[in-house]
Design a protein around this motif. Structure first.
Motif, PDB file in Angstrom:
ATOM      1  N   MET A   1       0.828  -1.204   0.000  1.00 12.30           N
ATOM      2  CA  MET A   1       0.000   0.000   0.000  1.00 12.30           C
ATOM      3  C   MET A   1       0.868   1.261   0.000  1.00 12.30           C
ATOM      4  SD  MET A   1      -3.001  -0.847  -0.200  1.00 12.30           S
ATOM      5  CE  MET A   1      -4.047  -2.253  -0.025  1.00 12.30           C
ATOM      6  N   LEU A   2       1.823   1.314   0.924  1.00 12.48           N
ATOM      7  CA  LEU A   2       2.644   2.512   1.074  1.00 12.48           C
ATOM      8  C   LEU A   2       3.421   2.809  -0.207  1.00 12.48           C
ATOM      9  CD1 LEU A   2       3.430   4.574   3.237  1.00 12.48           C
ATOM     10  CD2 LEU A   2       5.444   3.170   3.677  1.00 12.48           C
ATOM     11  N   GLY A   3       3.875   1.752  -0.889  1.00 14.11           N
ATOM     12  CA  GLY A   3       4.646   1.941  -2.115  1.00 14.11           C
ATOM     13  C   GLY A   3       3.773   1.956  -3.353  1.00 14.11           C
ATOM     14  N   THR A   4       2.470   2.095  -3.187  1.00 15.75           N
ATOM     15  CA  THR A   4       1.495   2.038  -4.288  1.00 15.75           C
ATOM     16  C   THR A   4       1.794   0.901  -5.251  1.00 15.75           C
ATOM     17  OG1 THR A   4       2.670   3.641  -5.680  1.00 15.75           O
ATOM     18  CG2 THR A   4       0.965   4.501  -4.229  1.00 15.75           C
ATOM     19  N   ASN A   5       2.149  -0.261  -4.694  1.00 18.94           N
ATOM     20  CA  ASN A   5       2.403  -1.415  -5.542  1.00 18.94           C
ATOM     21  C   ASN A   5       1.095  -2.116  -5.886  1.00 18.94           C
ATOM     22  OD1 ASN A   5       5.489  -1.793  -5.538  1.00 18.94           O
ATOM     23  ND2 ASN A   5       4.987  -1.331  -3.432  1.00 18.94           N
ATOM     24  N   GLY A   6       0.448  -2.631  -4.838  1.00 15.37           N
ATOM     25  CA  GLY A   6      -0.898  -3.156  -5.042  1.00 15.37           C
ATOM     26  C   GLY A   6      -1.003  -4.631  -5.339  1.00 15.37           C
ATOM     27  N   GLY A   7       0.120  -5.322  -5.519  1.00 20.82           N
ATOM     28  CA  GLY A   7       0.038  -6.753  -5.813  1.00 20.82           C
ATOM     29  C   GLY A   7      -0.379  -7.526  -4.583  1.00 20.82           C
ATOM     30  N   GLY A   8      -1.420  -8.307  -4.697  1.00 21.31           N
ATOM     31  CA  GLY A   8      -2.006  -8.948  -3.529  1.00 21.31           C
ATOM     32  C   GLY A   8      -1.217 -10.144  -3.045  1.00 21.31           C
ATOM     33  N   PHE A   9      -1.291 -10.384  -1.732  1.00 16.88           N
ATOM     34  CA  PHE A   9      -0.790 -11.644  -1.206  1.00 16.88           C
ATOM     35  C   PHE A   9      -1.747 -12.743  -1.627  1.00 16.88           C
ATOM     36  CE2 PHE A   9       0.371 -14.938   1.680  1.00 16.88           C
ATOM     37  CZ  PHE A   9       1.688 -14.704   2.002  1.00 16.88           C
ATOM     38  N   PHE A  10      -3.033 -12.408  -1.600  1.00 18.76           N
ATOM     39  CA  PHE A  10      -4.070 -13.356  -2.005  1.00 18.76           C
ATOM     40  C   PHE A  10      -4.668 -12.912  -3.330  1.00 18.76           C
ATOM     41  CE2 PHE A  10      -4.130 -13.519   2.696  1.00 18.76           C
ATOM     42  CZ  PHE A  10      -3.790 -14.851   2.862  1.00 18.76           C
ATOM     43  N   ASN A  11      -5.336 -13.849  -3.963  1.00 21.16           N
ATOM     44  CA  ASN A  11      -5.946 -13.554  -5.251  1.00 21.16           C
ATOM     45  C   ASN A  11      -6.938 -12.394  -5.158  1.00 21.16           C
ATOM     46  OD1 ASN A  11      -6.366 -14.147  -8.016  1.00 21.16           O
ATOM     47  ND2 ASN A  11      -8.289 -15.141  -7.485  1.00 21.16           N
ATOM     48  N   ALA A  12      -7.748 -12.386  -4.102  1.00 18.41           N
ATOM     49  CA  ALA A  12      -8.792 -11.355  -4.000  1.00 18.41           C
ATOM     50  C   ALA A  12      -8.256 -10.033  -3.478  1.00 18.41           C
ATOM     51  CB  ALA A  12      -9.930 -11.836  -3.123  1.00 18.41           C
ATOM     52  N   ASN A  13      -6.929  -9.952  -3.266  1.00 24.38           N
ATOM     53  CA  ASN A  13      -6.288  -8.694  -2.878  1.00 24.38           C
ATOM     54  C   ASN A  13      -6.910  -8.140  -1.595  1.00 24.38           C
ATOM     55  OD1 ASN A  13      -5.124  -5.932  -3.154  1.00 24.38           O
ATOM     56  ND2 ASN A  13      -4.419  -6.771  -5.087  1.00 24.38           N
ATOM     57  N   ALA A  14      -7.119  -6.836  -1.521  1.00 24.98           N
ATOM     58  CA  ALA A  14      -7.584  -6.215  -0.277  1.00 24.98           C
ATOM     59  C   ALA A  14      -9.067  -6.451  -0.002  1.00 24.98           C
ATOM     60  CB  ALA A  14      -7.279  -4.726  -0.283  1.00 24.98           C
ATOM     61  N   ALA A  15      -9.737  -7.241  -0.852  1.00 17.88           N
ATOM     62  CA  ALA A  15     -11.096  -7.654  -0.512  1.00 17.88           C
ATOM     63  C   ALA A  15     -11.044  -8.843   0.435  1.00 17.88           C
ATOM     64  CB  ALA A  15     -11.874  -8.025  -1.774  1.00 17.88           C
ATOM     65  N   HIS A  16      -9.924  -9.570   0.427  1.00 12.79           N
ATOM     66  CA  HIS A  16      -9.771 -10.768   1.257  1.00 12.79           C
ATOM     67  C   HIS A  16      -9.740 -10.360   2.726  1.00 12.79           C
ATOM     68  CE1 HIS A  16      -8.257 -14.520   2.834  1.00 12.79           C
ATOM     69  NE2 HIS A  16      -8.196 -15.058   1.624  1.00 12.79           N
ATOM     70  N   PRO A  17     -10.551 -11.012   3.561  1.00 11.19           N
ATOM     71  CA  PRO A  17     -10.593 -10.608   4.971  1.00 11.19           C
ATOM     72  C   PRO A  17      -9.228 -10.694   5.662  1.00 11.19           C
ATOM     73  CG  PRO A  17     -12.383 -12.127   4.488  1.00 11.19           C
ATOM     74  CD  PRO A  17     -11.516 -12.092   3.265  1.00 11.19           C
ATOM     75  N   PHE A  18      -8.354 -11.590   5.217  1.00 11.92           N
ATOM     76  CA  PHE A  18      -7.018 -11.656   5.807  1.00 11.92           C
ATOM     77  C   PHE A  18      -6.124 -10.517   5.300  1.00 11.92           C
ATOM     78  CE2 PHE A  18      -6.845 -16.473   6.885  1.00 11.92           C
ATOM     79  CZ  PHE A  18      -7.343 -16.196   8.152  1.00 11.92           C
ATOM     80  N   GLU A  19      -6.473  -9.929   4.177  1.00 12.21           N
ATOM     81  CA  GLU A  19      -5.637  -8.862   3.638  1.00 12.21           C
ATOM     82  C   GLU A  19      -6.226  -7.487   3.952  1.00 12.21           C
ATOM     83  OE1 GLU A  19      -3.994 -10.217   0.005  1.00 12.21           O
ATOM     84  OE2 GLU A  19      -3.207  -8.253  -0.577  1.00 12.21           O
ATOM     85  N   ASN A  20      -7.391  -7.470   4.568  1.00 13.03           N
ATOM     86  CA  ASN A  20      -8.051  -6.214   4.935  1.00 13.03           C
ATOM     87  C   ASN A  20      -9.168  -6.539   5.909  1.00 13.03           C
ATOM     88  OD1 ASN A  20      -8.749  -3.544   4.978  1.00 13.03           O
ATOM     89  ND2 ASN A  20      -9.191  -3.368   2.796  1.00 13.03           N
TER      90      ASN A  20
END
Lengths: 571, 201
Positions: free
Chosen positions: A231-250
């Protein structure tokens, strides 16, 4: 739309604005080489790094040497990342037994991470080992962001200096951006995210037996440390497929809010760094003002469109807005806001599926990227992208009054305008050229998951996102194919370097010029007239270039949806 | 360019070690020490076995449990690995439906779900979150309206008075953070655990 939604949006803007000055002041000290609060701790580390690398921190580079260093750093970074992805099956920290990443996917992913795009052809939890996530992706998240900041700072020096042959040292800039700016924020940020519920573990995926007795595999990993820099580096590549929609990623509404702030904070603060380094903070605020106008307009449209709901949902009498692809804990307002932020900056993280947005709600993210992500933008990239438009705006103003254009005491001449136009024109070439190709060749037509105009939007969004180095997607597109992996990677490379190199050329050219004192005929560039001119130039260039493609995709879809039409995939 | 090779190589290696190894490993150690349960995925255990994570939704199908939102996650087809089959709440492969606003497939799916829910509870309007898939396919929450909507079904299946169940739902509503951020919601797994407790007593 409701009051609470607007309060969330207003609070967001207030928090980002409040951080601009303190962070801007700190970063200015970092990049002008002054002592900072963290110097006693990080100074020895920094000097140690220079010593082992054989770098003389006082020796600055000509713009060509600076550019050479940037390219070399990218090439080596690419090689390391590609090797890790291809070898992950035999490397440690692979509890889920992921196999080697396929060559075309590894090429696409490596390109994507060195260019700060972070396009997700890979599936996160289904493709990558923990080592690939950490050593591969996390480190490029830092370095591609640090490179972006370095290039922006080099351009700022071009404006700030007079009769200078150098624009700074890339090695010093990239080291300082990593050590003094990115890392110190990421450490407490990671702990905050874990406190909110984000996993940070090297343990294997957990097998659970649900209340109803079914089997559920919970994918885990060192998530928080990667999300912080993502987020801080405006990269955006998710750890999980669903990215920041994933409850573990957000996990929570609060983690969502802080993630949104962290996407914008460095980009916004860089406008202040710009103002400080050229000796007039108002210049920075004027640029931030132009960004703010475009941003708020985008938020207004997207929030309205999503709250209004889609024609399909409304036809069943459902109220409450378009919740397809959105998470309950965020709701409509925080999802719409996130979508505009992530595409205004070149982040590309998503907390809702843009593919399922309404036609007009999805148009704004697309347009944000097509304008070149200059609204705050990627760390560094946003500021230098915006300064390219400033040069064009100043040039247009100069043409109108018949005077040699000047900006901050520098004469803007043929070379700068040519380089600026090169930077601006390479994006539509990639975005529209490849979209046109993909809509006629079978390998391209095999991609979209949706039929009708939305299928076209999926293709357009993919190439737009790649060339703009954003990385978000209309995720229905099956992009993990040889055709898409390679064409998208080319789009990313051109979108990165054909902007960066002209920018560094401008920096070198400006640094070498003398400063001319302001006179009565100088066009003031800190007031409302300039902000209006800048916004106008951006919208005219963006509109003329992209309106036809937007008309074929989102606009047609909106009209068809309003008429009650739906589209079925054939076969 | 050659003169730059040493700084490039050494600096890349050093910064990679700092940001790619030292930083994530240090954070893993620190997070595990300060927030051990959260760092491990907020797992919930009952009678010694892990039944899930409080952050990850589960597929509930029985009438006696509150249901989460529809989920679009998939899994590889056991018969043909190149294809996928629907596997709701597959927490090893998060994804949304990615169906666009004018998709006929979306329209059909929503119609089926709306009809089924209307048949189940004709007295209240169908909440939109009960007929739309989430972005992750793993949404642990539903809106308070969606929970109240299901009270009569669960009450009948469990033989619990509706009032009691309604109070249970009300007690489990999480408001907006600081009264401002996000939306009110009910965690479905936590609610169902409470329903189990209530039924046991």
């Amino acid at each position: 739309m409701n009051l609470n939604g607007w309060i969330q949006i207003a609070l967001y803007c207030a928090v980002v604005l409040a951080l601009v000055k303190p962070l801007g002041s700190y970063m200015t000290r970092v990049f002008t080489g002054e002592r900072t609060l963290l110097s006693p701790v990080l100074g020895p580390v920094e000097r140690g790094l220079y010593r082992v690398s054989g770098i003389d921190a006082r020796q600055e580079q000509h713009w060509l040497a600076y550019t050479g260093a940037v390219i070399l750093f990218h090439v080596l970074g690419f090689a390391v990342l590609y090797a890790i992805l291809r070898l992950q099956a035999v490397l440690p920290l692979n509890p889920a037994d992921q196999t080697a990443v396929a060559p075309d996917l590894a090429f696409n992913t490596s390109t994507s991470f060195i260019t700060n795009t972070n396009w997700q052809s890979y599936g996160g939890e289904t493709t990558l080992s923990y080592l690939s996530q950490m050593l591969g992706l996390t480190h490029q998240n830092f370095l591609s962001a640090a490179t972006g900041i370095a290039v922006a700072v080099a351009l700022i020096r071009g404006f700030a200096r007079a009769s200078s042959g150098t624009i700074g040292s890339f090695w010093v800039d990239v080291t300082r951006a990593t050590l003094y700016v990115l890392l110190p924020i990421c450490v407490p940020y990671t702990l905050f995210l874990v406190w909110q519920g984000m996993p940070q573990t090297l343990g294997a995926y957990v097998h659970a037996t649900t209340l109803e007795g079914a089997h559920q595999t919970l994918a885990l990993g060192p998530v928080a440390s990667q999300v912080a820099i993502k987020m801080l580096g405006t990269n955006g590549g998710g750890f999980f497929n669903a990215n920041a929609a994933h409850p573990f990623e957000n996990p929570t509404a609060l983690s969502n809010f802080v993630q949104m702030v962290s996407i914008f904070v460095i980009g916004a603060a860089l406008t202040n760094v710009f103002g400080r380094m050229v000796g007039d903070e108002r210049q920075g605020w004027a640029i931030l003002g132009a960004m703010g106008i475009l941003f708020l307009a985008g938020v207004l449209v997207t929030y309205w469109a999503e709250a209004h709901g889609s024609s399909v949902l409304n036809s069943f009498g459902l109220t409450g807005g378009n919740m397809e692809g959105k998470e309950t804990r965020f709701g409509i307002a925080a999802s719409a806001l996130f979508a505009v932020i992530t595409t205004a900056a070149s982040c590309g993280a998503v907390n809702a599926m843009h593919d399922s947005f309404t036609a007009l709600g999805g148009l704004i993210p697309l347009l944000n990227m097509q304008l070149g992500e200059i609204i705050i933008g990627g760390v560094g990239a946003g500021l230098y992208g915006m300064l390219i438009f400033v040069i064009v705006a100043i040039f247009v103003a100069g043409l109108m009054v018949g005077r040699t254009p000047e900006y901050l005491g520098k004469k803007i001449e043929a070379k700068e305008v040519k380089m600026a136009m090169l930077g601006i024109l390479c994006l539509p070439l990639m975005m529209l050229g490849f979209t046109a190709l993909a809509t006629v060749v079978p390998a391209g037509l095999a991609g979209p998951a949706n039929a009708g105009p939305h299928g076209f939007s999926e293709i357009l969004y993919a190439y737009t996102s790649a060339a703009a180095n954003n990385g978000s997607a209309f995720g229905g597109l099956t992009a993990n194919t040889l055709f898409y992996n390679s064409t998208l990677a080319i789009g990313m490379l051109v979108g990165r370097f054909f902007v960066k190199i002209p920018v560094l050329a401008i920096a070198g050219s400006l640094a070498a010029k003398k400063t001319v004192p302001a006179s009565a005929g100088t066009f003031p560039t800190h007031g409302g007239l300039f902000v209006g001119l800048l916004v106008g130039v951006i919208l005219i260039i963006g509109g003329l270039t992209f309106f036809p493609s937007l008309a074929l995709g989102p606009v047609v879809e909106h009209l068809a949806g309003a008429a009650g039409q739906t589209f079925a995939t054939g076969g | 360019m050659l003169k730059q090779l040493r700084p490039a190589l050494v600096l890349l290696t050093a910064l990679t070690a700092i940001t790619g190894l030292a930083y994530p490993l240090a954070m893993t150690g620190l997070a595990g020490a300060i927030f051990p349960a959260k760092a491990a995925g907020s797992l919930i255990e009952r009678d010694g076995t892990v039944i899930g994570s409080s952050l990850i939704g589960q597929a509930f199908t029985g009438a006696g449990y509150f249901h989460g939102r529809p989920s679009a996650t998939t899994a590889p087809d056991p018969a043909d690995a190149s294809k996928t089959v629907p596997a709701p709440y597959n927490a090893a492969n998060s994804s949304g439906s990615n169906l666009g606003p004018t998709s006929a497939a979306l329209s059909e799916r929503v119609k089926t779900d709306v009809d089924a829910l209307k048949a189940e509870n004709p007295s209240a309007p169908v909440p939109v979150d009960l007929v739309t898939t989430s972005g992750s396919g793993l949404d642990p929450d539903i809106s308070p309206e969606a929970a109240y909507f299901q009270v009569s079904r669960v009450a009948k299946a469990r033989n619990i008075p509706e009032d009691k169940l309604r109070d249970l739902v009300t007690a489990r509503i999480e408001g907006r953070t600081l009264g401002i951020l996000g939306e009110p919601r009910v965690n479905v797994l936590a609610l169902n655990l409470a329903v189990d407790d209530l039924a046991r007593r």
